[in-house]
Design an enzyme around this catalytic site. Sequence first.
Site, PDB file in Angstrom:
ATOM      1  N   THR A  12      -0.883  -8.523   1.688  1.00 51.67           N
ATOM      2  CA  THR A  12      -1.501  -8.467   3.095  1.00 51.67           C
ATOM      3  C   THR A  12      -1.090  -9.512   3.754  1.00 51.67           C
ATOM      4  O   THR A  12      -1.195  -9.626   4.638  1.00 51.67           O
ATOM      5  CB  THR A  12      -2.309  -8.960   2.421  1.00 51.67           C
ATOM      6  N   SER A  57       1.315  -4.019  -2.990  1.00 47.35           N
ATOM      7  CA  SER A  57       1.673  -4.690  -5.126  1.00 47.35           C
ATOM      8  C   SER A  57       1.660  -3.559  -5.244  1.00 47.35           C
ATOM      9  O   SER A  57       1.789  -3.629  -6.376  1.00 47.35           O
ATOM     10  CB  SER A  57       1.425  -5.659  -5.111  1.00 47.35           C
TER      11      SER A  57
HETATM   12  N1  ASP Z   1      -3.275  -4.235  -1.370  1.00 42.46           N
HETATM   13  C1  ASP Z   1      -2.244  -5.463  -1.035  1.00 42.46           C
HETATM   14  C2  ASP Z   1      -1.332  -5.922  -2.399  1.00 42.46           C
HETATM   15  O1  ASP Z   1      -1.241  -5.635  -2.887  1.00 42.46           O
HETATM   16  C3  ASP Z   1      -3.460  -7.147  -1.586  1.00 42.46           C
HETATM   17  C4  ASP Z   1      -2.934  -7.969  -1.122  1.00 42.46           C
HETATM   18  O2  ASP Z   1      -1.781  -8.046  -0.744  1.00 42.46           O
HETATM   19  O3  ASP Z   1      -3.884  -9.253  -1.871  1.00 42.46           O
HETATM   20  O4  ASP Z   1      -0.126  -6.018  -1.608  1.00 42.46           O
END
Ligand code: ASP
Length: 338
Positions: A12, A57
């Site tokens: 994010t 991720s």
């Molecule tokens: N979906 C994002 C990820 O894990 C969530 C984050 O970065 O907080 O890449």
Amino acid sequence: MTKILIIYTGGTIGMVNDSLTGALIPFDFKQIRQNVPELARLNYQLDVHSFDPILDSSNMDPVIWAELAAIIERTYNDYDGFVVLHGSDTMAYTASALSFMLKNLSKPVVLTGSQLPIGEIRTDAKENLITALEIVATKKDGLAMVPEVCIYFDYQLFRGNRAIKYNSEKFEAFQSPNYHILAEAGVNLSFYSNYINPNPSDELQVQSRFNANIGVLKLYPGITPQAVQGITGSSVDAIVLETFGSGNTTTAQWFIDSLQDALDREKLIVDISQCQGGSVELGKYETSKQLQQMGIISGFDMTFEATVTKLMYLMGQDLSNTQIAFLMEQSLRGELTA
Ligand code: ASP
């Protein structure tokens, strides 16, 4: 001058809204730099290695963990430490995996990310990134203050293999229920040195082969033989058994027989608790005594993330089941208290 390598994997922190769908998608490091002009004011040499492609991720896997370890190994002598920008969703898995892969680590590897993208006004990304860099740069008697794989998030530094993502909304997204935090950022950076691994005297060793053929069996009252045997009778090499309380399971004969059948077919079974705080204590209750006698491995107070990555790591080495079972119950990088 302190030299730090920022490894940008995604998450994010660097995401932007897709103009067509409105969904958050990973974007390149340039906009992180633009949004944090403070980086230029830090008195460090910052180099950046960006992954291609940049990832959410949820798409991390052992091949990418190995790539991360290889980047750190290749550049190890050129930097004082590493900041890994990573999505928070699977950050605790990557941090755990890295902690096992990087034996005798004497430099900080700090993973961080954010809950809001760096371009948003209320973002938590700037503080996370800037303080992660400061932690990496901190030395004591010429040696790294924190020679560990850690997670820095919302003013707290956690041992990577002790951390869990427990909240998907709060800035305080991580916790370390069974281990004291390693540092805290307030007006000062306070390090809890009694809890930080000592600097190793041996050279870094990187071992990045994994065997991911693992099944997970989470128990609940009323679980059926079909559900249990779907895992115990499958072709996985190891099973993580998520049990009740201090490691307890039903004593129903069909259940014990299913576990025994898996053990007879050379599968490793590790018992960890569904409770996030506290430890498995096999033999404390009658409902776990038999498990202990059968040869089920105690995961003690390990997180699910540490258990899975440690199993994958040990099963990827040339070790017998007896050796793996022994090592699963030892602390290799501070991931458990036996
Ligand atoms: N979906 C994002 C990820 O894990 C969530 C984050 O970065 O907080 O890449």
